[in-house]
Scaffold this motif. Structure first.
Motif, PDB file in Angstrom:
ATOM      1  N   ILE A  29     -28.023  18.623   4.482  1.00  0.00           N
ATOM      2  CA  ILE A  29     -29.319  18.960   4.640  1.00  0.00           C
ATOM      3  C   ILE A  29     -29.738  18.997   3.002  1.00  0.00           C
ATOM      4  N   ARG A  30     -28.897  18.961   2.070  1.00  0.00           N
ATOM      5  CA  ARG A  30     -29.287  18.842   0.767  1.00  0.00           C
ATOM      6  C   ARG A  30     -29.691  17.241   0.444  1.00  0.00           C
ATOM      7  N   GLU A  31     -28.951  16.190   1.074  1.00  0.00           N
ATOM      8  CA  GLU A  31     -29.200  14.987   1.013  1.00  0.00           C
ATOM      9  C   GLU A  31     -30.462  14.463   1.523  1.00  0.00           C
ATOM     10  N   LYS A  32     -30.636  14.981   2.639  1.00  0.00           N
ATOM     11  CA  LYS A  32     -32.091  14.840   3.474  1.00  0.00           C
ATOM     12  C   LYS A  32     -33.240  15.323   2.632  1.00  0.00           C
ATOM     13  N   LEU A  33     -33.175  16.358   1.875  1.00  0.00           N
ATOM     14  CA  LEU A  33     -33.986  16.915   1.134  1.00  0.00           C
ATOM     15  C   LEU A  33     -34.276  16.308   0.037  1.00  0.00           C
ATOM     16  N   ARG A  34     -33.238  15.466  -0.806  1.00  0.00           N
ATOM     17  CA  ARG A  34     -33.300  14.709  -1.960  1.00  0.00           C
ATOM     18  C   ARG A  34     -34.115  13.391  -1.449  1.00  0.00           C
ATOM     19  N   GLN A  35     -33.816  12.761  -0.268  1.00  0.00           N
ATOM     20  CA  GLN A  35     -34.418  11.791   0.208  1.00  0.00           C
ATOM     21  C   GLN A  35     -35.997  11.978   0.419  1.00  0.00           C
ATOM     22  N   LYS A  36     -36.278  12.955   1.017  1.00  0.00           N
ATOM     23  CA  LYS A  36     -37.767  13.317   1.337  1.00  0.00           C
ATOM     24  C   LYS A  36     -38.575  13.593   0.009  1.00  0.00           C
ATOM     25  N   ILE A  37     -37.554  14.208  -1.142  1.00  0.00           N
ATOM     26  CA  ILE A  37     -38.455  14.138  -2.205  1.00  0.00           C
ATOM     27  C   ILE A  37     -38.583  13.169  -2.956  1.00  0.00           C
ATOM     28  N   MET A  38     -37.654  12.078  -2.886  1.00  0.00           N
ATOM     29  CA  MET A  38     -37.757  10.811  -3.492  1.00  0.00           C
ATOM     30  C   MET A  38     -38.676   9.889  -2.750  1.00  0.00           C
ATOM     31  N   GLU A  39     -39.100  10.128  -1.233  1.00  0.00           N
ATOM     32  CA  GLU A  39     -40.071   9.337  -0.650  1.00  0.00           C
ATOM     33  C   GLU A  39     -41.434   9.948  -1.027  1.00  0.00           C
ATOM     34  N   ALA A  40     -41.507  11.275  -1.071  1.00  0.00           N
ATOM     35  CA  ALA A  40     -42.632  11.809  -1.542  1.00  0.00           C
ATOM     36  C   ALA A  40     -43.280  11.390  -3.000  1.00  0.00           C
ATOM     37  N   LYS A  41     -42.479  11.487  -3.700  1.00  0.00           N
ATOM     38  CA  LYS A  41     -42.778  10.964  -5.057  1.00  0.00           C
ATOM     39  C   LYS A  41     -43.089   9.413  -5.082  1.00  0.00           C
ATOM     40  N   LEU A  42     -42.446   8.585  -4.216  1.00  0.00           N
ATOM     41  CA  LEU A  42     -42.883   7.146  -4.055  1.00  0.00           C
ATOM     42  C   LEU A  42     -44.210   7.129  -3.598  1.00  0.00           C
ATOM     43  N   TRP A  43     -44.494   7.792  -2.521  1.00  0.00           N
ATOM     44  CA  TRP A  43     -45.853   7.787  -2.093  1.00  0.00           C
ATOM     45  C   TRP A  43     -47.033   8.322  -2.838  1.00  0.00           C
ATOM     46  N   GLN A  44     -46.508   9.385  -3.580  1.00  0.00           N
ATOM     47  CA  GLN A  44     -47.505   9.759  -4.679  1.00  0.00           C
ATOM     48  C   GLN A  44     -47.734   8.733  -5.690  1.00  0.00           C
ATOM     49  N   SER A  45     -46.705   8.096  -6.301  1.00  0.00           N
ATOM     50  CA  SER A  45     -46.907   6.969  -7.239  1.00  0.00           C
ATOM     51  C   SER A  45     -47.882   5.937  -6.719  1.00  0.00           C
ATOM     52  N   LEU A  46     -47.496   5.619  -5.569  1.00  0.00           N
ATOM     53  CA  LEU A  46     -48.560   4.288  -4.712  1.00  0.00           C
ATOM     54  C   LEU A  46     -49.835   4.794  -4.660  1.00  0.00           C
ATOM     55  N   LEU A  47     -49.993   5.901  -4.575  1.00  0.00           N
ATOM     56  CA  LEU A  47     -51.447   6.613  -4.466  1.00  0.00           C
ATOM     57  C   LEU A  47     -52.207   6.446  -5.614  1.00  0.00           C
ATOM     58  N   GLU A  48     -51.374   6.282  -6.772  1.00  0.00           N
ATOM     59  CA  GLU A  48     -52.075   6.746  -8.129  1.00  0.00           C
ATOM     60  C   GLU A  48     -52.413   5.222  -8.727  1.00  0.00           C
ATOM     61  N   VAL A  49     -51.801   4.189  -8.274  1.00  0.00           N
ATOM     62  CA  VAL A  49     -51.957   2.818  -8.553  1.00  0.00           C
ATOM     63  C   VAL A  49     -53.301   2.136  -8.262  1.00  0.00           C
ATOM     64  N   GLU A  50     -53.954   1.636  -9.184  1.00  0.00           N
ATOM     65  CA  GLU A  50     -55.165   0.778  -8.795  1.00  0.00           C
ATOM     66  C   GLU A  50     -55.090  -0.635  -8.120  1.00  0.00           C
ATOM     67  N   ASP A  51     -53.990  -1.186  -8.488  1.00  0.00           N
ATOM     68  CA  ASP A  51     -53.665  -2.620  -7.592  1.00  0.00           C
ATOM     69  C   ASP A  51     -52.054  -2.415  -7.059  1.00  0.00           C
ATOM     70  N   LEU A  52     -51.826  -2.878  -6.023  1.00  0.00           N
ATOM     71  CA  LEU A  52     -50.564  -2.874  -5.440  1.00  0.00           C
ATOM     72  C   LEU A  52     -50.104  -4.306  -4.873  1.00  0.00           C
ATOM     73  N   THR A  53     -49.107  -4.801  -5.702  1.00  0.00           N
ATOM     74  CA  THR A  53     -48.538  -6.125  -5.291  1.00  0.00           C
ATOM     75  C   THR A  53     -47.110  -5.986  -4.770  1.00  0.00           C
ATOM     76  N   ILE A  54     -46.896  -6.619  -3.799  1.00  0.00           N
ATOM     77  CA  ILE A  54     -45.668  -6.707  -3.078  1.00  0.00           C
ATOM     78  C   ILE A  54     -45.276  -8.070  -3.030  1.00  0.00           C
ATOM     79  N   ASN A  55     -44.244  -8.592  -3.573  1.00  0.00           N
ATOM     80  CA  ASN A  55     -43.887 -10.080  -3.248  1.00  0.00           C
ATOM     81  C   ASN A  55     -44.940 -11.216  -3.751  1.00  0.00           C
ATOM     82  N   GLY A  56     -45.780 -10.637  -4.699  1.00  0.00           N
ATOM     83  CA  GLY A  56     -46.708 -11.674  -4.955  1.00  0.00           C
ATOM     84  C   GLY A  56     -47.991 -11.616  -4.328  1.00  0.00           C
TER      85      GLY A  56
END
Length: 71
Positions: A29-56
């Motif tokens: 359960i702790r590992e799943k919660l850690r993964q969900k927290i990391m995913e939420a932080k990733l999505w939050q950081s993606l929402l805050e960017v002005e330009d998003l480039t993946i593989n160019g």
């Protein structure tokens, strides 16, 4: 993050589970919660960017709709 059918969730009484099984369950359960927290932080950081480039390739600009990325 998808919606789940709450009726199908299994309820467990932790006091009735033997210690080794309880410890393993808590670790999982702790590992799943850690993964969900990391995913939420990733999505939050993606929402805050002005330009998003993946593989160019630009998949998001603040003045254009999202393209090339799907959930």
């Amino acid at each position: 993050m998808g919606a789940r059918n709450k009726k199908k969730l299994k309820k467990l009484n932790l006091l009735e589970i033997p210690n080794p099984e309880r410890n393993q369950l808590i670790k999982e359960i702790r590992e799943k919660l850690r993964q969900k927290i990391m995913e939420a932080k990733l999505w939050q950081s993606l929402l805050e960017v002005e330009d998003l480039t993946i593989n160019g390739d630009v998949v998001y600009k603040s003045n254009q709709p999202l393209k090339g990325l799907s959930l």
